[in-house]
Motif scaffolding. Sequence first.
Motif, PDB file in Angstrom:
ATOM      1  N   GLN A  30      -9.601  -4.801   1.421  1.00  0.00           N
ATOM      2  CA  GLN A  30      -9.627  -4.731   2.879  1.00  0.00           C
ATOM      3  C   GLN A  30      -8.238  -4.784   3.496  1.00  0.00           C
ATOM      4  OE1 GLN A  30     -10.292  -7.349   1.022  1.00  0.00           O
ATOM      5  NE2 GLN A  30     -10.360  -9.280   2.128  1.00  0.00           N
ATOM      6  N   PHE A  31      -7.242  -5.105   2.689  1.00  0.00           N
ATOM      7  CA  PHE A  31      -5.888  -5.242   3.213  1.00  0.00           C
ATOM      8  C   PHE A  31      -5.072  -3.958   3.150  1.00  0.00           C
ATOM      9  CE2 PHE A  31      -6.764  -9.636   1.485  1.00  0.00           C
ATOM     10  CZ  PHE A  31      -7.024 -10.190   2.729  1.00  0.00           C
ATOM     11  N   VAL A  32      -5.586  -2.949   2.461  1.00  0.00           N
ATOM     12  CA  VAL A  32      -4.862  -1.688   2.313  1.00  0.00           C
ATOM     13  C   VAL A  32      -5.711  -0.559   2.872  1.00  0.00           C
ATOM     14  CG1 VAL A  32      -3.738  -0.108   0.691  1.00  0.00           C
ATOM     15  CG2 VAL A  32      -3.754  -2.564   0.230  1.00  0.00           C
ATOM     16  N   GLU A  33      -5.097   0.358   3.563  1.00  0.00           N
ATOM     17  CA  GLU A  33      -5.822   1.482   4.149  1.00  0.00           C
ATOM     18  C   GLU A  33      -6.560   2.252   3.063  1.00  0.00           C
ATOM     19  OE1 GLU A  33      -2.789   3.689   6.055  1.00  0.00           O
ATOM     20  OE2 GLU A  33      -2.479   2.230   7.666  1.00  0.00           O
ATOM     21  N   LEU A  34      -7.864   2.480   3.251  1.00  0.00           N
ATOM     22  CA  LEU A  34      -8.671   3.180   2.262  1.00  0.00           C
ATOM     23  C   LEU A  34      -8.125   4.580   2.023  1.00  0.00           C
ATOM     24  CD1 LEU A  34     -12.336   2.198   3.169  1.00  0.00           C
ATOM     25  CD2 LEU A  34     -10.820   1.204   1.471  1.00  0.00           C
TER      26      LEU A  34
ATOM     27  N   ARG B  93       4.709  -0.980   3.004  1.00  0.00           N
ATOM     28  CA  ARG B  93       4.547  -2.344   3.525  1.00  0.00           C
ATOM     29  C   ARG B  93       3.437  -3.098   2.797  1.00  0.00           C
ATOM     30  NH1 ARG B  93       0.592  -3.321   7.493  1.00  0.00           N
ATOM     31  NH2 ARG B  93      -0.731  -1.519   8.002  1.00  0.00           N
ATOM     32  N   PHE B  94       2.427  -2.388   2.308  1.00  0.00           N
ATOM     33  CA  PHE B  94       1.361  -3.048   1.562  1.00  0.00           C
ATOM     34  C   PHE B  94       1.909  -3.579   0.239  1.00  0.00           C
ATOM     35  CE2 PHE B  94      -0.824   0.389   3.979  1.00  0.00           C
ATOM     36  CZ  PHE B  94      -1.533  -0.414   4.857  1.00  0.00           C
ATOM     37  N   TYR B  95       2.632  -2.715  -0.466  1.00  0.00           N
ATOM     38  CA  TYR B  95       3.225  -3.136  -1.737  1.00  0.00           C
ATOM     39  C   TYR B  95       4.167  -4.316  -1.530  1.00  0.00           C
ATOM     40  CZ  TYR B  95       6.301  -3.422  -5.730  1.00  0.00           C
ATOM     41  OH  TYR B  95       7.036  -3.911  -6.776  1.00  0.00           O
TER      42      TYR B  95
ATOM     43  N   GLU C  47       4.273  -6.568   0.720  1.00  0.00           N
ATOM     44  CA  GLU C  47       3.608  -7.828   1.067  1.00  0.00           C
ATOM     45  C   GLU C  47       2.983  -8.460  -0.176  1.00  0.00           C
ATOM     46  OE1 GLU C  47       3.504 -10.761   3.448  1.00  0.00           O
ATOM     47  OE2 GLU C  47       4.207  -8.813   4.192  1.00  0.00           O
ATOM     48  N   PHE C  48       2.359  -7.630  -1.029  1.00  0.00           N
ATOM     49  CA  PHE C  48       1.836  -8.149  -2.297  1.00  0.00           C
ATOM     50  C   PHE C  48       2.973  -8.678  -3.162  1.00  0.00           C
ATOM     51  CE2 PHE C  48      -1.961  -5.213  -1.687  1.00  0.00           C
ATOM     52  CZ  PHE C  48      -2.881  -6.238  -1.538  1.00  0.00           C
ATOM     53  N   GLU C  49       4.055  -7.923  -3.221  1.00  0.00           N
ATOM     54  CA  GLU C  49       5.199  -8.337  -4.037  1.00  0.00           C
ATOM     55  C   GLU C  49       5.740  -9.686  -3.572  1.00  0.00           C
ATOM     56  OE1 GLU C  49       9.229  -6.158  -5.500  1.00  0.00           O
ATOM     57  OE2 GLU C  49       9.035  -6.468  -3.329  1.00  0.00           O
ATOM     58  N   LYS C  50       5.980  -9.804  -2.292  1.00  0.00           N
ATOM     59  CA  LYS C  50       6.519 -11.050  -1.750  1.00  0.00           C
ATOM     60  C   LYS C  50       5.593 -12.231  -2.042  1.00  0.00           C
ATOM     61  CE  LYS C  50       5.780 -12.115   2.489  1.00  0.00           C
ATOM     62  NZ  LYS C  50       5.727 -12.118   3.982  1.00  0.00           N
TER      63      LYS C  50
ATOM     64  N   ASP D 258      -3.830  -1.181  -7.676  1.00  0.00           N
ATOM     65  CA  ASP D 258      -2.699  -0.496  -8.298  1.00  0.00           C
ATOM     66  C   ASP D 258      -1.372  -1.091  -7.838  1.00  0.00           C
ATOM     67  OD1 ASP D 258      -4.339   1.129  -9.739  1.00  0.00           O
ATOM     68  OD2 ASP D 258      -3.990   2.946  -8.553  1.00  0.00           O
ATOM     69  N   ARG D 259      -1.322  -1.541  -6.601  1.00  0.00           N
ATOM     70  CA  ARG D 259      -0.100  -2.167  -6.100  1.00  0.00           C
ATOM     71  C   ARG D 259       0.116  -3.529  -6.753  1.00  0.00           C
ATOM     72  NH1 ARG D 259      -1.503   1.583  -2.547  1.00  0.00           N
ATOM     73  NH2 ARG D 259       0.065   2.524  -1.176  1.00  0.00           N
TER      74      ARG D 259
END
Length: 291
Positions: free
Chosen positions: A137-141, A150-152, A154-157, A219-220
């Motif tokens: 739900q946090f990443v655009e389908l 920005r999604f990657y 945020e996961f990375e951080k 995948d991210r």
Amino acid sequence: MTIDPLQGNQEAFDSCKHVYYNTCTTSPLIDKYFTARPYHHDFDMYCSFKLNLNATKTIFITGNSFVYFQIRGILDAIKQAKTEFSEAFVIAHPGCSLIAGDLNPVVTDCAIMNGSHDKILDIVKPDIIIHSSRISQFVELGNQTLVHDRFYHEFEKSILHLANYTDRLILIEPHPHPAGSTNYTNPLAIAHAIQNNQSLTHFRIPITDFHRIHDSSWDRVKEVAKICSNCVLIPTQHMYCENDYCPLIDPKTKIARFCDEAHITPKQSVNYVSDLIKAIDYEDEEKKIIS
């Protein structure tokens, strides 16, 4: 032993009504050092399991409502592992994912979770952290292109920050999400269909729908794990999907795998035990994915 599918689905339905292990007790440390909590929900968990009091290691379990329904498999793995722990701390809240950071939606009060675990993790200093949550739900389908967006970032951080507090961070791959792909409700829907000699073929998610919803986020996470020296991934797709579909029921037993449109049954979580034990006990730090 063969279980009657009507009885099996009734038992699955009943097991979903409450947390499988009710021995998770109030933790003074969690109550003192983890105070930024969203609204109360029946599926949240802020407690700890007392294990081997002679052990010196601790383990921390975090995530969203997935934890509430998967605690059977997770705790069974912890108890069966060679590595012994004195206590298993649990902090989990529906809708909130610690590895999503600022992607957590403000509308569900999850934004206050970002950074909220730092104090308790610094105090407990867990040897292992296990995380399980829905993150699609946090990443655009449909955003399948794996870029450092920005999604990657945020996961990375968030993942690298969480990994700093432990020797090993175990990330469980999110299971398929029936909502929107089927009209599934709960195990009794399977029992009703069987009782009325109806086909069960519509209780499945097309593999294309699964990948469209799932891959953009996971995948991210897999990409971040490549640069996380102490991250270990637990793949689960192979437990649910085959060829063109991801069945919501066990093809052999005809018993439901899901409590509702979002969570697996406690019995289904037992399938995670073997890989979780490997991840807990494994000494090869170069191996990022348990198989």
